[in-house]
Design a protein around this motif. Structure first.
Motif, PDB file in Angstrom:
ATOM      1  N   VAL A 789     -18.564 -55.407 -18.935  1.00 26.56           N
ATOM      2  CA  VAL A 789     -19.883 -55.842 -19.433  1.00 26.56           C
ATOM      3  C   VAL A 789     -20.260 -57.181 -18.818  1.00 26.56           C
ATOM      4  O   VAL A 789     -21.407 -57.418 -18.426  1.00 26.56           O
ATOM      5  CB  VAL A 789     -19.863 -55.920 -20.975  1.00 26.56           C
ATOM      6  N   ALA A 790     -19.262 -58.068 -18.693  1.00 25.85           N
ATOM      7  CA  ALA A 790     -19.548 -59.356 -18.053  1.00 25.85           C
ATOM      8  C   ALA A 790     -19.745 -59.199 -16.551  1.00 25.85           C
ATOM      9  O   ALA A 790     -20.422 -60.021 -15.915  1.00 25.85           O
ATOM     10  CB  ALA A 790     -18.398 -60.325 -18.334  1.00 25.85           C
ATOM     11  N   PHE A 791     -19.187 -58.142 -15.978  1.00 23.04           N
ATOM     12  CA  PHE A 791     -19.293 -57.933 -14.537  1.00 23.04           C
ATOM     13  C   PHE A 791     -20.731 -57.693 -14.088  1.00 23.04           C
ATOM     14  O   PHE A 791     -21.166 -58.208 -13.049  1.00 23.04           O
ATOM     15  CB  PHE A 791     -18.416 -56.740 -14.142  1.00 23.04           C
ATOM     16  N   VAL A 792     -21.470 -56.923 -14.867  1.00 21.64           N
ATOM     17  CA  VAL A 792     -22.799 -56.490 -14.414  1.00 21.64           C
ATOM     18  C   VAL A 792     -23.716 -57.675 -14.103  1.00 21.64           C
ATOM     19  O   VAL A 792     -24.245 -57.791 -12.981  1.00 21.64           O
ATOM     20  CB  VAL A 792     -23.432 -55.532 -15.445  1.00 21.64           C
ATOM     21  N   PRO A 793     -23.964 -58.610 -15.038  1.00 24.43           N
ATOM     22  CA  PRO A 793     -24.844 -59.736 -14.677  1.00 24.43           C
ATOM     23  C   PRO A 793     -24.242 -60.652 -13.605  1.00 24.43           C
ATOM     24  O   PRO A 793     -24.963 -61.199 -12.767  1.00 24.43           O
ATOM     25  CB  PRO A 793     -25.031 -60.480 -16.000  1.00 24.43           C
ATOM     26  N   ALA A 794     -22.906 -60.818 -13.655  1.00 23.91           N
ATOM     27  CA  ALA A 794     -22.279 -61.668 -12.641  1.00 23.91           C
ATOM     28  C   ALA A 794     -22.419 -61.051 -11.255  1.00 23.91           C
ATOM     29  O   ALA A 794     -22.652 -61.751 -10.259  1.00 23.91           O
ATOM     30  CB  ALA A 794     -20.804 -61.888 -12.976  1.00 23.91           C
ATOM     31  N   TYR A 795     -22.290 -59.730 -11.166  1.00 30.85           N
ATOM     32  CA  TYR A 795     -22.407 -59.052  -9.871  1.00 30.85           C
ATOM     33  C   TYR A 795     -23.819 -59.152  -9.334  1.00 30.85           C
ATOM     34  O   TYR A 795     -24.037 -59.383  -8.134  1.00 30.85           O
ATOM     35  CB  TYR A 795     -22.000 -57.591 -10.052  1.00 30.85           C
ATOM     36  N   ILE A 796     -24.783 -58.970 -10.204  1.00 32.79           N
ATOM     37  CA  ILE A 796     -26.186 -58.993  -9.763  1.00 32.79           C
ATOM     38  C   ILE A 796     -26.570 -60.375  -9.252  1.00 32.79           C
ATOM     39  O   ILE A 796     -27.327 -60.503  -8.273  1.00 32.79           O
ATOM     40  CB  ILE A 796     -27.102 -58.554 -10.932  1.00 32.79           C
ATOM     41  N   ASN A 797     -26.027 -61.431  -9.866  1.00 34.01           N
ATOM     42  CA  ASN A 797     -26.441 -62.786  -9.517  1.00 34.01           C
ATOM     43  C   ASN A 797     -25.524 -63.461  -8.491  1.00 34.01           C
ATOM     44  O   ASN A 797     -25.676 -64.650  -8.226  1.00 34.01           O
ATOM     45  CB  ASN A 797     -26.507 -63.655 -10.781  1.00 34.01           C
ATOM     46  N   SER A 798     -24.573 -62.729  -7.964  1.00 39.22           N
ATOM     47  CA  SER A 798     -23.656 -63.321  -6.993  1.00 39.22           C
ATOM     48  C   SER A 798     -24.077 -62.886  -5.588  1.00 39.22           C
ATOM     49  O   SER A 798     -24.175 -61.682  -5.317  1.00 39.22           O
ATOM     50  CB  SER A 798     -22.216 -62.883  -7.273  1.00 39.22           C
ATOM     51  N   PRO A 799     -24.326 -63.838  -4.680  1.00 39.33           N
ATOM     52  CA  PRO A 799     -24.764 -63.476  -3.329  1.00 39.33           C
ATOM     53  C   PRO A 799     -23.581 -63.200  -2.416  1.00 39.33           C
ATOM     54  O   PRO A 799     -22.509 -63.793  -2.526  1.00 39.33           O
ATOM     55  CB  PRO A 799     -25.507 -64.732  -2.869  1.00 39.33           C
ATOM     56  N   GLY A 800     -23.791 -62.263  -1.489  1.00 40.85           N
ATOM     57  CA  GLY A 800     -22.873 -62.058  -0.392  1.00 40.85           C
ATOM     58  C   GLY A 800     -21.461 -61.731  -0.803  1.00 40.85           C
ATOM     59  O   GLY A 800     -21.198 -60.833  -1.607  1.00 40.85           O
ATOM     60  N   LYS A 801     -20.539 -62.484  -0.240  1.00 45.15           N
ATOM     61  CA  LYS A 801     -19.118 -62.209  -0.465  1.00 45.15           C
ATOM     62  C   LYS A 801     -18.717 -62.466  -1.908  1.00 45.15           C
ATOM     63  O   LYS A 801     -17.708 -61.913  -2.384  1.00 45.15           O
ATOM     64  CB  LYS A 801     -18.273 -63.063   0.464  1.00 45.15           C
ATOM     65  N   TYR A 802     -19.485 -63.269  -2.617  1.00 43.60           N
ATOM     66  CA  TYR A 802     -19.130 -63.559  -4.001  1.00 43.60           C
ATOM     67  C   TYR A 802     -19.363 -62.345  -4.905  1.00 43.60           C
ATOM     68  O   TYR A 802     -18.726 -62.213  -5.955  1.00 43.60           O
ATOM     69  CB  TYR A 802     -19.899 -64.775  -4.490  1.00 43.60           C
ATOM     70  N   ALA A 803     -20.279 -61.463  -4.501  1.00 48.67           N
ATOM     71  CA  ALA A 803     -20.455 -60.220  -5.258  1.00 48.67           C
ATOM     72  C   ALA A 803     -19.206 -59.357  -5.136  1.00 48.67           C
ATOM     73  O   ALA A 803     -18.726 -58.770  -6.130  1.00 48.67           O
ATOM     74  CB  ALA A 803     -21.675 -59.474  -4.734  1.00 48.67           C
TER      75      ALA A 803
END
Length: 859
Positions: A789-803
């Motif tokens: 659940v925490a992954f979804v917003p973090a993934y969407i807002n992480s650019p490039g390699k950080y995603a």
């Protein structure tokens, strides 16, 4: 009317002109500046007009006239050129005055006989068949406007105005000196050679200067070599206020180079103001009109003019001229020798008889003719720098060769004989002059192009100030035109004297310094092209040339260097094994897989122990294998994305996690079913949860995820992508999911199974806890769901390699959560509390039907 009704013509007016004459079968005319000033008497309505008087004897101009006389004498003594024809000459002084020069030209064209008889056939030899001169462009234009009507050829040795190349207006004009058009281009080549892009221009107020001004602006723009800071017109006559204003403009200008197309009289007035205002630090470039004028090389002017570069007429050698000049004497030139007598009087400061009134009384000497040239110093005898004289020499020979080609043709025996002069036509003579071609004794070829111009060549000279205070003009190069290379400049820079602090380095003269690579020029509003700002190229653009007009955008995979002078490959960014973040995630992934292997080894080694047997060992082993795959699939997210890794990473991730969650789900369902079966009448339910059904359920649930992944890859496969939206100078390599629906279905299916497992585990949380895994499953699934659940917003807002890092972290965190929550307590008992890993410990404090239930769990 008188010529129509009578058989003779009468000259309406005669001119009292300074001249030198010699009779001949064919007469050539000449116009020279023997005096450089004239005085016109005042006219009244009652008195007849009087002739002007010439003043200021010019020895150099007299030497020019004597050079023509020598050339004609040399031709007469040459049996191969014009045999049996004697050339004569009529040389006149124009006194540097347009009216006198024009009158002299008319006198030569019409003759000086006061009356002559008309002939029926109008045949006869013209008074002159050609004229050498006039040295002034304006005087030549005035004379040609009349003489050109009759095609009387005029070959100038000093008139350089480019306007005279107009064949429609001046069809009978020729010259042995290059035109101003070539002189302008020669100066432009000098400017370009030294990098002088900012210069001032001074021109005389006549045809010579004004045509130069127009040509300079046109040619300089075409050549792209610089700009003119100012153009000033030098007036005729004495006008100190105007010359003061002009020099003030020069002083205030930032241009350090000044080019002057003017005459001696103009330059004297300019330099007087330069000395008065003490304008130093200027690099002068002289036109041929004043490059070799001795009158400017004075002690007052040389501190300012030293180092001047000049365009000079090509120097030549004329063998025999020196001996001829030494023989100049008033008695040897006949009666019509006004010029020679004036030279004699000027040289020896005496007067021929009868002397002017008051001359003898004032102590003046009387010329006897016995004076000796060896006792005086005169410029007449200096033949070291024969420049205009060489052009005069070539002009006379051009006329002679054209006359020879016209009159002398081979007879039947191959001998050359000259036809009658009575049939000579001036227009025919002009035609032969256009096609003349010969080589001088100095080795120069003489011919005329379609405009009447000779092959252009100039010497480049430099004014040198000697330590003893004297001055010297030295040749430092040449500029010429060739068919193959065009205008070619050759300079010996080691010989050039520079009148600046650094004697060896030419001055700088630019409006704006050149824009280095990495910048581009932006014009200053309202100023010439050479005045501009240097603006740095914006990000992503470069200029690799000096004075670039614009910056060019780098290719897609390149970016501008820090200096913006070349393109460099963009830095690439992806989750790499070499960087700390990628290395840490890789280490964690391998650690997780190794942990799974250790747990699997422990369970395998202790597979016969009650705690392993009582917890559905087959599903446990399958769960450990799936967790190991979950750990290992995270490695597909590290490294540069490629097509196969992009396609495999999400499929491997989705299938591995579905396999893992399916095992947990089936495990939970089995535990819940067993405890339901322990109640009365519940035995029938257990037939749906046998070993085959468990395997089939896990396989079916996993195949659904495999089908989702296959459909996703086939319809909209994930692809590697070079993303430049995050950073303009960095290429971020990432995997595009291809289909958001496919990715959402993959995650949604995992979430569905995880939620189902959580619900079932939550319902079984209150069952007996000695062997009941429901609480562990509940806790592990709770961790799993919280991570994703925490992954979804973090993934969407992480650019490039950080995603990718976020996704790997989520995989590892959830995998470690499941591993520790499900297998941590069991390993603790197996390794650290073996006394609890017994049947009695597991059977203690159990319900009545415990044996029945345990036997089914073992299955």
């Amino acid at each position: 009317l008188s010529s129509f009704f009578s058989s003779s013509c009468k000259l309406l007016r005669t001119f009292n002109l300074n001249g030198l004459h010699k009779p001949g079968d064919v007469v050539l005319g000449g116009l020279f500046e023997v005096h450089y000033n004239s005085v016109f008497p005042e006219h009244t309505f009652t008195s007849a007009p009087q002739q002007p008087s010439c003043q200021g004897f010019d020895t150099l101009g007299f030497r020019h006239a004597m050079t023509m006389a020598f050339a004609i004498e040399e031709i007469n003594n040459n049996p191969d050129l014009l045999p049996n024809i004697t050339l004569g000459y009529s040389l006149y002084d124009n006194c540097a005055t347009l009216g006198i020069g024009f009158s002299a030209a008319l006198s030569m064209s019409s003759g000086q006989e006061e009356q002559f008889l008309l002939q029926d056939n109008c045949s006869g030899v013209p008074p002159v068949v050609g004229i050498v001169g006039d040295p002034f462009s304006t005087f030549s234009i005035a004379a040609l406007d009349v003489l050109g009507l009759y095609k009387l050829p005029m070959v100038s040795y000093f008139a350089t105005c480019s306007c005279l190349s107009d064949r429609q207006r001046f069809p009978s004009f020729f010259r042995t000196i290059p035109s101003d058009g070539f002189q302008v281009r020669a100066m432009i080549r000098i400017l370009q050679h030294f990098g002088w892009s900012w210069a001032g221009l001074l021109v005389s107020d006549d045809d010579y200067g004004l045509h130069v001004s127009r040509s300079f602006q046109t040619d300089l723009t075409r050549a792209g070599g610089g700009c003119l800071a100012y153009i000033e017109i030098l007036p005729w006559g004495n006008d100190p206020s105007e010359y003061q204003r002009i020099v003030n403009v020069m002083r205030k200008s930032t241009a350090r180079v000044v080019m002057a197309f003017a005459h001696q009289m103009h330059m004297i007035q300019v330099l007087e103001q330069v000395v008065k205002q003490n304008v130093t630090g200027l690099q002068w470039i002289a036109s041929e009109a004043w490059t070799l004028v001795d009158g400017l090389q004075t002690s007052a002017f040389m501190p300012f003019l030293a180092g001047t570069l000049g365009i000079a007429i090509r120097r030549g050698e004329i063998p025999g001229l020196s001996d001829f000049l030494w023989r100049v004497h008033p008695e040897q030139q006949g009666n019509e020798n006004n010029m020679v007598k004036q030279f004699w009087e000027h040289t020896f400061n005496c007067k021929f008889s009868p002397p002017p009134v008051g001359w003898v009384e004032a102590g003046g000497a009387q010329c006897s003719g016995e004076e000796n040239l060896e006792n005086v110093k005169t410029d007449l005898l200096d033949v070291s720098e024969l420049r205009p004289e060489y052009n005069i020499y070539k002009a006379v020979y051009a006329l002679a060769h054209a006359l020879h080609d016209m009159l002398c043709v081979p007879d039947a025996f191959g001998e050359k004989s000259c036809s009658s002069l009575q049939t000579l036509e001036l227009w025919q003579f002009a035609f032969y002059l256009e096609n003349v071609n010969f080589t001088t004794s100095f080795g120069d070829q003489v011919s005329f192009d379609e405009n009447g111009d000779a092959l252009p060549i100039y010497d480049v000279v430099n004014w040198l100030q000697l330590p003893d205070g004297k001055s010297k003009v030295q040749r430092v190069g040449e500029v010429k035109r060739s068919a193959s290379k065009g205008d070619e400049l050759t300079l010996d820079e080691g010989k050039i004297f520079w009148n600046f602090e650094s004697k060896q380095v030419p001055p700088r003269s630019v409006c704006s310094e050149s824009c280095p690579p990495g910048t581009h020029m932006v014009r200053r509003k309202g100023e010439p092209l050479c005045c501009f700002y240097c603006i740095a190229c914006s990000e992503g653009k470069v200029s690799n040339e000096t004075d670039s007009l614009e910056c060019f955008r780098c290719p897609e995979d390149f970016w501008s260097s820090p200096r913006r002078d070349h393109c460099v490959p963009k830095r690439t960014e992806f989750l790499s094994y070499q960087e700390p973040l990628g290395a840490c995630l890789t280490t964690a992934s391998l650690l997780g897989a190794f942990s799974c292997a250790i747990v699997l080894g422990i369970f395998t080694y202790h597979r016969q122990t009650p705690i392993v047997r009582s917890n559905n060992s087959e599903l446990s082993f399958l769960l450990l294998l799936s967790l190991k795959l979950c750990f290992l699939c995270s490695l597909l997210f590290v490294g540069r994305p490629r097509l196969w890794t992009c396609q495999l990473r999400h499929a491997a991730f989705g299938i591995s996690f579905v396999l893992c969650v399916s095992c947990i789900l089936v495990k939970t369902m089995v535990v819940l079913a067993v405890f339901k079966a322990s109640k009365p009448g519940g035995e029938a339910r257990l037939k749906w949860f046998g070993i085959v059904q468990q395997r089939g359920t896990v396989f079916a649930l996993t195949c659904i995820q495999a089908a989702i992944c296959t459909a996703w890859i086939v319809t909209a496969s994930p692809l590697p992508f070079k993303n430049t939206q995050y950073h303009k100078d960095i290429i971020v390599y990432e995997c595009l999911v291809g289909s958001v629906i496919g990715f959402s279905a993959l995650l949604g299916y995992i979430a569905l199974l995880a939620v189902s497992s959580f619900v079932l585990a939550f319902l079984a949380r209150n069952l007996p806890d000695n062997f009941n895994e429901a609480r562990l499953i509940t806790f592990s699934i709770l961790i799993f769901c919280a991570v994703w659940v925490a992954f979804v917003p973090a993934y969407i807002n992480s650019p490039g390699k950080y995603a990718d890092a976020v996704e790997v972290f989520a995989i590892l965190a959830s995998s470690f959560g499941l591993l520790i929550a499900l297998f941590g307590p069991k390993c603790f008992i197996i390794l650290l509390r073996p006394e609890q890993n017994t049947r009695q410990a597991i059977m203690g404090r159990k319900p009545k039907n415990l044996h029945f239930e345990t036997s089914h769990l073992k299955q």
